[in-house]
Structure formats: C-alpha cells, structure tokens
Design a protein around this motif. Sequence first.
Motif, mmCIF file in Angstrom:
data_model
loop_
_atom_site.group_PDB
_atom_site.id
_atom_site.type_symbol
_atom_site.label_atom_id
_atom_site.label_comp_id
_atom_site.label_asym_id
_atom_site.label_seq_id
_atom_site.Cartn_x
_atom_site.Cartn_y
_atom_site.Cartn_z
ATOM 1 N N LYS A 6 0.854 -1.198 0.000
ATOM 2 C CA LYS A 6 0.000 0.000 0.000
ATOM 3 C C LYS A 6 0.882 1.238 0.000
ATOM 4 O O LYS A 6 1.945 1.255 0.597
ATOM 5 N N GLU A 10 -2.248 5.957 1.191
ATOM 6 C CA GLU A 10 -3.411 5.151 1.569
ATOM 7 C C GLU A 10 -3.518 5.021 3.084
ATOM 8 O O GLU A 10 -4.603 5.108 3.658
ATOM 9 N N TYR A 11 -2.368 4.794 3.739
ATOM 10 C CA TYR A 11 -2.359 4.710 5.197
ATOM 11 C C TYR A 11 -2.771 6.048 5.806
ATOM 12 O O TYR A 11 -3.539 6.091 6.766
ATOM 13 N N ARG A 13 -4.630 8.388 4.465
ATOM 14 C CA ARG A 13 -6.070 8.594 4.235
ATOM 15 C C ARG A 13 -6.880 7.751 5.218
ATOM 16 O O ARG A 13 -7.867 8.216 5.784
ATOM 17 N N PHE A 14 -6.443 6.519 5.444
ATOM 18 C CA PHE A 14 -7.124 5.609 6.361
ATOM 19 C C PHE A 14 -7.111 6.167 7.792
ATOM 20 O O PHE A 14 -8.105 6.085 8.500
ATOM 21 N N TYR A 59 -8.152 1.733 15.539
ATOM 22 C CA TYR A 59 -7.670 1.494 14.178
ATOM 23 C C TYR A 59 -7.362 0.024 13.932
ATOM 24 O O TYR A 59 -7.459 -0.440 12.796
ATOM 25 N N ARG A 62 -10.797 -1.210 13.202
ATOM 26 C CA ARG A 62 -11.234 -0.645 11.907
ATOM 27 C C ARG A 62 -10.538 -1.336 10.736
ATOM 28 O O ARG A 62 -11.143 -1.547 9.684
ATOM 29 N N THR A 63 -9.275 -1.682 10.940
ATOM 30 C CA THR A 63 -8.544 -2.403 9.892
ATOM 31 C C THR A 63 -9.217 -3.735 9.596
ATOM 32 O O THR A 63 -9.385 -4.113 8.442
ATOM 33 N N THR A 66 -12.966 -3.087 8.063
ATOM 34 C CA THR A 66 -13.029 -2.602 6.685
ATOM 35 C C THR A 66 -12.198 -3.449 5.726
ATOM 36 O O THR A 66 -12.161 -3.166 4.534
ATOM 37 N N PHE A 68 -9.073 -3.486 5.514
ATOM 38 C CA PHE A 68 -7.994 -2.644 4.985
ATOM 39 C C PHE A 68 -6.706 -3.446 4.839
ATOM 40 O O PHE A 68 -5.887 -3.147 3.984
ATOM 41 N N HIS A 73 -0.323 -4.440 8.275
ATOM 42 C CA HIS A 73 -0.798 -3.114 7.860
ATOM 43 C C HIS A 73 -1.086 -2.205 9.059
ATOM 44 O O HIS A 73 -1.272 -0.997 8.887
ATOM 45 N N THR A 77 0.155 2.255 10.074
ATOM 46 C CA THR A 77 -0.932 3.068 10.618
ATOM 47 C C THR A 77 -0.554 3.616 11.988
ATOM 48 O O THR A 77 -0.698 4.815 12.244
#
Length: 164
Positions: A6, A10-11, A13-14, A59, A62-63, A66, A68, A73, A77
């Motif tokens: 990624k 992208e990170y 934005r996440f 997070y 959330r990862t 979603t 992600f 990953h 973050t």
Amino acid sequence: MILFGKKLREYARFARVGIVLILLVGLARFIVGVSGVPYERATHLVSLTITTLALAVVYGARTAATRFGGYRHLLPTVVLLAVTMYGFIVAAILVEGLTGIRGYFHAPGHGLAPGGIALRDHIAGQLLAMLFSIGIFWVLAAVGFAAWRSLSLLARRTPGHHPA
C-alpha cells in the motif's frame, strides 16, 4: 513509498480522522496548559497518550472491519499516529522551551524529570519514547484487530442467524 503493498498516502487517508483528533487534543492540551490550569487538575483530561492508545485499538478494529489489511498493515498506521503525536509534542516543547511560555509540555517539576530537563535532552527523550510507543501501539492495534475478528466470528455463529 510503498509499505506492505500500500502507498503511504493510503495509510494516511485511512488514519486521517485519528491524525486530526490527535492534533486537536494536542492543541487543547497546549491551550489548557498555557492558560494556567494546574497540571494535576487537567493533564489527564487532555492526554495525547491516552488518546493515541485508544486510537490504536480503534484502528486495529477498523482495519479488520473494513478489510484494509492484516496485522502487518497496522504498523504503518500506528507509526503515522505516533509520528503525529510525538511531532506535536516536540513542536510544543520547542515553543514552550524557546519562548518561556509555561505549559504542560516542557513544564519543570512534572513528568519523569521533576527538577526540569534541558530542551535538547527532553526532545531526545521524546524521540526515544516514540520508538518504544510504536511497539505498544502496534500491540494494542493487534488486540483491536483480533477482538473485532473474534466478535464478527461470534456474530456469524449466533443461533437463529443463517448465513445465505
């Protein structure tokens, strides 16, 4: 820059809501500190550490929620969250230390150096703490990730629930 497949963008934005929240809490802490509210009375109410610890768990969940990514990953973050937190802290230490403004960030008599600490040493200590904190944030994010996955597995196995 690409990390674990990624782009760094992208990170970012996440994690953008968490990044903004850290900055807002940091600003609130700075304002409360320079306004003269006693450290012991308000420091825990405007804590960047507590905010970022909670965001790490959020997070992580959330990862998973979603999709992600996976556990790896979580690292970029939480690094973004830590860099935001410690970047704000270092900036506030510099402002307080160089201008003589008394606040919570470079407050002599508080924290781990009750007698005060040189500006350079304080910043170096914060950067060292950031490295340690990243590990803690990753572990908490992994807990949030695992908890979300476990809860979603339980939800799929609820009696009376028949997946299509």
